[in-house]
Design a protein around this motif. Structure first.
Motif, PDB file in Angstrom:
ATOM      1  N   ARG A  76       6.550  -3.535  -9.696  1.00 13.15           N
ATOM      2  CA  ARG A  76       6.867  -2.678 -10.116  1.00 13.15           C
ATOM      3  C   ARG A  76       5.345  -2.093 -10.197  1.00 13.15           C
ATOM      4  NH1 ARG A  76      11.004   0.013  -8.310  1.00 13.15           N
ATOM      5  NH2 ARG A  76      13.064  -0.275  -8.063  1.00 13.15           N
ATOM      6  N   ALA A  77       5.018  -2.415 -10.978  1.00 13.74           N
ATOM      7  CA  ALA A  77       3.694  -1.699 -11.714  1.00 13.74           C
ATOM      8  C   ALA A  77       2.105  -2.254 -11.449  1.00 13.74           C
ATOM      9  CB  ALA A  77       3.176  -2.038 -13.299  1.00 13.74           C
ATOM     10  N   TRP A  78       2.365  -3.125  -9.848  1.00 15.75           N
ATOM     11  CA  TRP A  78       1.600  -4.018  -9.158  1.00 15.75           C
ATOM     12  C   TRP A  78       1.731  -3.084  -7.890  1.00 15.75           C
ATOM     13  CZ3 TRP A  78       1.579  -6.161  -4.401  1.00 15.75           C
ATOM     14  CH2 TRP A  78       0.968  -6.379  -3.554  1.00 15.75           C
ATOM     15  N   LEU A  79       3.174  -2.776  -7.752  1.00 11.03           N
ATOM     16  CA  LEU A  79       2.931  -1.600  -6.125  1.00 11.03           C
ATOM     17  C   LEU A  79       3.161  -0.266  -6.539  1.00 11.03           C
ATOM     18  CD1 LEU A  79       3.853  -2.195  -3.990  1.00 11.03           C
ATOM     19  CD2 LEU A  79       6.562  -1.873  -4.287  1.00 11.03           C
ATOM     20  N   ALA A  80       3.032   0.109  -8.060  1.00 14.33           N
ATOM     21  CA  ALA A  80       2.643   1.502  -7.789  1.00 14.33           C
ATOM     22  C   ALA A  80       0.957   1.931  -6.821  1.00 14.33           C
ATOM     23  CB  ALA A  80       2.553   1.514  -9.362  1.00 14.33           C
ATOM     24  N   PRO A  81       0.154   1.890  -7.391  1.00 20.63           N
ATOM     25  CA  PRO A  81      -0.615   1.980  -6.492  1.00 20.63           C
ATOM     26  C   PRO A  81      -0.668   1.986  -4.469  1.00 20.63           C
ATOM     27  CG  PRO A  81      -1.683   0.412  -7.710  1.00 20.63           C
ATOM     28  CD  PRO A  81      -0.134   0.432  -8.050  1.00 20.63           C
ATOM     29  N   ARG A  82      -0.507   0.938  -4.389  1.00 27.71           N
ATOM     30  CA  ARG A  82      -0.545   0.676  -3.308  1.00 27.71           C
ATOM     31  C   ARG A  82       0.562   1.381  -2.537  1.00 27.71           C
ATOM     32  NH1 ARG A  82      -1.868  -3.436  -7.035  1.00 27.71           N
ATOM     33  NH2 ARG A  82      -3.912  -4.325  -6.830  1.00 27.71           N
ATOM     34  N   ASP A  83       0.178   1.994  -1.384  1.00 26.93           N
ATOM     35  CA  ASP A  83       1.390   2.480  -0.514  1.00 26.93           C
ATOM     36  C   ASP A  83       1.361   2.379   0.986  1.00 26.93           C
ATOM     37  OD1 ASP A  83      -0.556   3.878   0.020  1.00 26.93           O
ATOM     38  OD2 ASP A  83      -0.171   5.605  -1.629  1.00 26.93           O
ATOM     39  N   PHE A  84       0.773   1.131   0.734  1.00 25.71           N
ATOM     40  CA  PHE A  84       0.858   0.775   2.764  1.00 25.71           C
ATOM     41  C   PHE A  84       1.116  -0.915   3.104  1.00 25.71           C
ATOM     42  CE2 PHE A  84      -2.082  -1.098   6.540  1.00 25.71           C
ATOM     43  CZ  PHE A  84      -1.608   0.296   7.234  1.00 25.71           C
ATOM     44  N   GLY A  85       2.218  -1.203   3.844  1.00 23.31           N
ATOM     45  CA  GLY A  85       2.227  -2.605   4.074  1.00 23.31           C
ATOM     46  C   GLY A  85       2.756  -2.643   5.319  1.00 23.31           C
ATOM     47  N   GLN A  86       3.508  -3.547   5.683  1.00 14.14           N
ATOM     48  CA  GLN A  86       4.537  -3.828   6.949  1.00 14.14           C
ATOM     49  C   GLN A  86       5.701  -3.699   6.989  1.00 14.14           C
ATOM     50  OE1 GLN A  86       2.324  -7.608   7.803  1.00 14.14           O
ATOM     51  NE2 GLN A  86       1.419  -6.310   9.425  1.00 14.14           N
ATOM     52  N   LEU A  87       6.793  -3.493   7.414  1.00 16.50           N
ATOM     53  CA  LEU A  87       7.963  -3.277   7.433  1.00 16.50           C
ATOM     54  C   LEU A  87       7.758  -3.856   8.822  1.00 16.50           C
ATOM     55  CD1 LEU A  87      10.903  -1.850   6.757  1.00 16.50           C
ATOM     56  CD2 LEU A  87       9.773   0.062   8.755  1.00 16.50           C
ATOM     57  N   ALA A  88      10.055  -5.045   9.094  1.00 17.03           N
ATOM     58  CA  ALA A  88       9.439  -5.914   9.659  1.00 17.03           C
ATOM     59  C   ALA A  88      10.614  -5.755  10.384  1.00 17.03           C
ATOM     60  CB  ALA A  88       8.774  -6.975   9.428  1.00 17.03           C
ATOM     61  N   ALA A  89      11.252  -6.088  11.088  1.00 15.13           N
ATOM     62  CA  ALA A  89      12.676  -5.137  11.369  1.00 15.13           C
ATOM     63  C   ALA A  89      12.874  -6.765  12.739  1.00 15.13           C
ATOM     64  CB  ALA A  89      13.136  -4.308  11.993  1.00 15.13           C
ATOM     65  N   ASN A  90      14.133  -7.339  13.149  1.00 14.24           N
ATOM     66  CA  ASN A  90      14.911  -8.535  13.556  1.00 14.24           C
ATOM     67  C   ASN A  90      14.161  -8.008  15.191  1.00 14.24           C
ATOM     68  OD1 ASN A  90      15.050 -10.518  11.701  1.00 14.24           O
ATOM     69  ND2 ASN A  90      17.805  -9.225  11.272  1.00 14.24           N
ATOM     70  N   GLY A  91      13.755  -8.472  15.807  1.00 11.63           N
ATOM     71  CA  GLY A  91      13.823  -8.035  17.851  1.00 11.63           C
ATOM     72  C   GLY A  91      15.181  -8.115  18.542  1.00 11.63           C
ATOM     73  N   VAL A  92      15.026  -7.471  19.506  1.00 11.75           N
ATOM     74  CA  VAL A  92      16.637  -7.338  20.196  1.00 11.75           C
ATOM     75  C   VAL A  92      16.886  -8.547  20.811  1.00 11.75           C
ATOM     76  CG1 VAL A  92      17.629  -5.682  21.492  1.00 11.75           C
ATOM     77  CG2 VAL A  92      15.976  -4.568  20.032  1.00 11.75           C
ATOM     78  N   ASP A  93      17.758  -9.264  21.270  1.00 11.04           N
ATOM     79  CA  ASP A  93      18.553  -9.992  22.132  1.00 11.04           C
ATOM     80  C   ASP A  93      16.982 -10.988  22.050  1.00 11.04           C
ATOM     81  OD1 ASP A  93      20.125  -8.063  22.955  1.00 11.04           O
ATOM     82  OD2 ASP A  93      19.320  -7.304  24.060  1.00 11.04           O
ATOM     83  N   GLY A  94      16.951 -12.228  21.325  1.00  6.40           N
ATOM     84  CA  GLY A  94      16.051 -12.465  20.589  1.00  6.40           C
ATOM     85  C   GLY A  94      14.474 -12.265  21.156  1.00  6.40           C
ATOM     86  N   THR A  95      14.371 -11.217  21.041  1.00  6.95           N
ATOM     87  CA  THR A  95      12.876 -10.729  21.426  1.00  6.95           C
ATOM     88  C   THR A  95      12.276 -11.167  19.902  1.00  6.95           C
ATOM     89  OG1 THR A  95      12.950  -9.545  20.616  1.00  6.95           O
ATOM     90  CG2 THR A  95      12.726  -9.607  23.205  1.00  6.95           C
ATOM     91  N   PRO A  96      10.614 -11.551  19.564  1.00  9.74           N
ATOM     92  CA  PRO A  96       9.841 -11.715  18.377  1.00  9.74           C
ATOM     93  C   PRO A  96      10.134 -10.615  17.495  1.00  9.74           C
ATOM     94  CG  PRO A  96       8.657 -12.115  19.849  1.00  9.74           C
ATOM     95  CD  PRO A  96       9.565 -11.760  20.650  1.00  9.74           C
TER      96      PRO A  96
END
Length: 206
Positions: A16-36
């Protein structure tokens, strides 16, 4: 993400201390119908065990989250390439810190809900103000709320990794920290700071 015991966060306070000043990342979700998988770079606000963010309505992640509301938000930083000739084994490696938040997503489409997310994000990302009133039915932005959707992510699990050769002798890690200081490439200072912090905080019996 593989996390060896010596690379793991020592407790929630560390990641949490490491992440506190970092507020930009990548949100990943499963693709639909077998897509990436769908991967979206984004700013976010972590508040306790909840993540708040907003994205444009045409974003492809909405279909993915509607099909499966489970998602991962990942942040990495303080990374550096460590050449083989720096290490006694002769094997090169990568130093880095990474936190992955496994979450359940709730899409927010009501105007007041979206305005609330924006109010909280703006207060975090732009604490100096200058953005005026953020409300569902008045102010400079309310007419634009229809162009976006909000997200509330409930954190279900956390995987945190600090990969800085913690299983190796202290003198070897100190020597590599010195090499990072000498090389001075982008990322080297951050990796060196994390390595020395972990070395200083490491329990004496490990």
């Amino acid at each position: 993400m593989l996390v060896h015991p010596w690379d793991a966060a020592r407790d929630a306070a560390e990641w949490r201390a490491w992440l506190a000043p970092r507020d930009f990342g990548q949100l990943a979700a499963n693709g639909v119908d077998g897509t990436p998988p769908v991967v979206v770079p984004t700013h976010f606000l972590l508040d306790g065990d909840e993540v708040l963010l907003h994205l444009a309505r045409p974003n492809p992640i909405w279909a993915a989250l509607e099909a499966n509301p489970l998602a991962v938000l990942t942040v990495h930083d303080d990374y550096a390439y460590i050449p083989g000739h720096w290490r006694p084994t002769g094997v090169p490696t990568s130093y880095y810190a990474s936190v992955q938040l496994s979450c359940r997503a709730e899409v927010v489409d009501d105007r007041e809900g979206k305005a609330e997310i924006l109010r909280r994000q703006l207060a975090h990302h732009q604490p100096e103000g200058g953005y005026g009133l953020m409300a569902a039915d008045e102010g400079p932005y309310h007419k634009r709320l229809s162009a976006l959707r909000g997200l509330r992510l409930t954190v279900l699990d956390v995987r945190a990794k600090f990969k800085y050769d913690d299983h190796n002798p202290a003198e070897e890690r100190e020597r590599i920290a010195g090499r990072l200081a000498e090389r001075g490439l982008p990322g080297d200072a951050g990796a060196r700071a994390q390595q020395l912090r972990r070395l200083k905080e490491q329990p004496a019996d490990t």
